[in-house]
Design a protein around this motif. Structure first.
Motif, PDB file in Angstrom:
ATOM      1  N   ALA A  88      58.117  60.678  41.406  1.00 30.85           N
ATOM      2  CA  ALA A  88      58.121  61.660  40.708  1.00 30.85           C
ATOM      3  C   ALA A  88      56.880  61.934  40.179  1.00 30.85           C
ATOM      4  CB  ALA A  88      58.749  61.832  39.459  1.00 30.85           C
ATOM      5  N   CYS A  89      56.258  61.266  39.914  1.00 29.34           N
ATOM      6  CA  CYS A  89      54.762  61.109  39.334  1.00 29.34           C
ATOM      7  C   CYS A  89      53.936  60.879  40.133  1.00 29.34           C
ATOM      8  CB  CYS A  89      55.003  60.438  37.739  1.00 29.34           C
ATOM      9  SG  CYS A  89      55.466  60.720  36.717  1.00 29.34           S
TER      10      CYS A  89
ATOM     11  N   GLU B   9      57.222  64.019  32.814  1.00 29.09           N
ATOM     12  CA  GLU B   9      58.408  63.736  33.865  1.00 29.09           C
ATOM     13  C   GLU B   9      59.329  62.399  33.306  1.00 29.09           C
ATOM     14  OE1 GLU B   9      60.446  63.421  37.832  1.00 29.09           O
ATOM     15  OE2 GLU B   9      58.834  65.366  36.580  1.00 29.09           O
TER      16      GLU B   9
ATOM     17  N   GLY C 145      50.848  64.997  33.069  1.00 28.36           N
ATOM     18  CA  GLY C 145      52.117  64.689  33.963  1.00 28.36           C
ATOM     19  C   GLY C 145      53.207  64.078  33.755  1.00 28.36           C
ATOM     20  N   GLY C 146      52.573  62.809  33.996  1.00 32.55           N
ATOM     21  CA  GLY C 146      53.728  61.368  33.649  1.00 32.55           C
ATOM     22  C   GLY C 146      55.034  61.377  32.623  1.00 32.55           C
TER      23      GLY C 146
ATOM     24  N   ARG D 105      61.640  64.323  31.318  1.00 36.34           N
ATOM     25  CA  ARG D 105      63.208  64.783  32.135  1.00 36.34           C
ATOM     26  C   ARG D 105      63.977  62.992  32.095  1.00 36.34           C
ATOM     27  NH1 ARG D 105      64.819  64.386  36.860  1.00 36.34           N
ATOM     28  NH2 ARG D 105      62.960  63.540  38.032  1.00 36.34           N
ATOM     29  N   ILE D 106      62.647  62.214  33.125  1.00 34.28           N
ATOM     30  CA  ILE D 106      64.444  60.770  33.963  1.00 34.28           C
ATOM     31  C   ILE D 106      64.998  60.723  32.478  1.00 34.28           C
ATOM     32  CG2 ILE D 106      63.879  58.730  34.521  1.00 34.28           C
ATOM     33  CD1 ILE D 106      61.291  59.417  36.093  1.00 34.28           C
TER      34      ILE D 106
ATOM     35  N   THR E 187      60.266  56.955  38.167  1.00 32.23           N
ATOM     36  CA  THR E 187      58.802  58.071  37.674  1.00 32.23           C
ATOM     37  C   THR E 187      58.146  57.817  38.561  1.00 32.23           C
ATOM     38  OG1 THR E 187      59.299  56.562  35.550  1.00 32.23           O
ATOM     39  CG2 THR E 187      57.158  57.928  36.002  1.00 32.23           C
TER      40      THR E 187
END
Length: 436
Positions: free
Chosen positions: A24-25, A185, A181-182, A188-189, A21
């Protein structure tokens, strides 16, 4: 399946998720975004500075203005570290409850917590009060898997409040976008079908809509305090027939049955009192839901840390407690939550949950009472329609299109119903007091 469970060879799946996380973020190296599996992994004061940032600032600087339109200047008890920690420590969430903690935290370059979101990975849609079972069934029929999903909410609590808990500052808008956005994401994770931000504020609803989240509205019924000096002052604002009905209901609930009412808060909230209230909660909750959500330890834990923010309205007859309602006290709002009884008398529910709440709000100069979800019967008791808001990120484009079409029609329906219900309110339309 939770993304952290997809690689059984990973020695510490939770740490893997934190790293994924964060990697990606991260935004331009200035903000660090992580997901944590317990609120105790955050400092309580730092969380509360994000959750209720303007409450303390207002006390210190009454003339200070909010930094951003979504920064409430009020205290919301459900967003506090103490309340969310009590849910987790009591195992009301976590474990096999289907509410897996995934709180999102945003740290600045110096390590300071600048934003957070109460977030849960869900394996069902229970305890949310924003109903999406139909969406889950439709997706399953199409061959999709709706669960897990991410829920940004306060569990079991249909009360409006901020969900994107951004600390005020010059970069608040940037931080808010990074926090959102986190969440996407993390969806998705985790392999989740979507992110559901429920009972958000209207500014958050607008903000998330601009970012492509689907927008949903619903209806609750709230009582607004128009500066009433007493309950009789409130009654004077109603049509004569409504005043007469409420007076009769209050008499039938209490005097006619020898029932007395007691407001308990602070040191009054003993373990013995909680034992009685939990028995009421279990009796009524078992009939309504099959399995009440909150465990007995929750009430002890939240009482230890928030007793001055809790009001129990308890009824006693023939020397024993027979019913009770729990409320949480915000800086401007009294939030009614659960009620239960082991003796059932006409209108006792209305008395403990609605009329006593109005009495308390007037006595303590609170601006409103929010008495929970649903209940058109509240209108006759002075509780008027109020719109609630949620926003939904749906990962699958086909499911998103179908839900978007449904929500467009639903929003129009909710707005029309709200107008119709408001027209049936009990308040007088003229300035003169009607005679009974």
């Amino acid at each position: 399946m939770n993304a952290s469970e997809k690689n059984p060879s990973e020695k510490n799946p939770s740490e893997k998720k934190h790293r994924e996380t964060e990697r990606a973020c991260q935004t331009a190296g200035e903000l660090r975004i992580v997901a944590v599996n317990a609120i105790t992994e955050t400092n309580a004061a730092a969380w509360d500075a994000c959750a209720n940032p303007m409450a303390d600032q207002r006390r210190q600087n009454p003339d200070g203005a909010a930094q951003s339109p979504d920064q409430e200047i009020t205290y919301n008890p459900f967003l506090s570290h103490a309340f969310l920690a009590a849910l987790e420590a009591s195992k009301s969430v976590g474990g096999r409850s289907g509410w897996h903690v995934q709180h999102i935290l945003v740290h600045a370059a110096d390590g300071a917590l600048v934003a957070a979101a109460p977030c849960y990975l869900k394996s069902h849609s229970q305890g949310e009060y924003v109903f999406d079972h139909g969406w889950a069934e439709a997706y399953a029929h199409a061959g999709g898997s709706y669960y897990p999903k991410l829920q940004v909410a306060v569990p079991f609590t249909p009360a409006t409040g901020r969900r994107l808990l951004v600390r005020p500052g010059p970069n608040a808008d940037e931080v808010r976008k990074a926090l959102t956005g986190g969440l996407v994401e993390l969806c998705r994770i985790d392999g989740a079908s979507g992110v559901h931000v429920t009972f958000a504020t209207e500014p958050e609803f607008r903000f998330l809509g601009e970012l492509g989240f689907l927008q949903r509205t619903d209806q609750q019924f709230h009582w607004e305090n128009s500066g009433y000096a007493s309950f009789d002052d409130f009654l004077a604002a109603l049509a004569a027939r409504k005043r007469k009905t409420i007076r009769r209901e209050r008499h039938d609930a209490l005097a006619a049955n020898g029932v007395s009412v007691h407001w308990l808060t602070g040191s009054d909230l003993t373990e013995e009192v909680w034992d009685h209230f939990f028995a009421f909660y279990m009796e009524t909750g078992s009939r309504k839901w099959g399995r009440p959500y909150l465990t007995r330890p929750f009430f002890s834990l939240v009482s230890e840390t928030m007793r001055d923010r809790i009001l129990l309205v308890m009824a006693k007859r023939a020397g024993r407690w027979i019913a009770g309602a729990i409320n949480f006290i915000g800086s401007e709002t009294l939030f009614g939550r659960h009620w239960g009884a082991v003796e059932h008398h006409p209108f006792l529910h209305f008395e403990l949950c609605y009329y006593q709440a109005i009495d308390y709000a007037i006595a303590h100069k609170l601006a409103r009472v929010e008495a929970g979800a649903q209940g058109e019967h509240k209108i006759a008791r002075g509780y008027m329609p109020a719109t609630t808001y949620s926003a939904h990120y749906i990962a699958d484009p086909a499911l998103r299109r179908g839900i978007a079409d449904y929500l467009k029609r639903e929003r129009a329906y909710i707005a029309a119903v709200g107008e119709e219900l408001a027209a049936t309110g009990p308040y007088r339309q003229d300035a003169a007091i009607e005679t009974e």
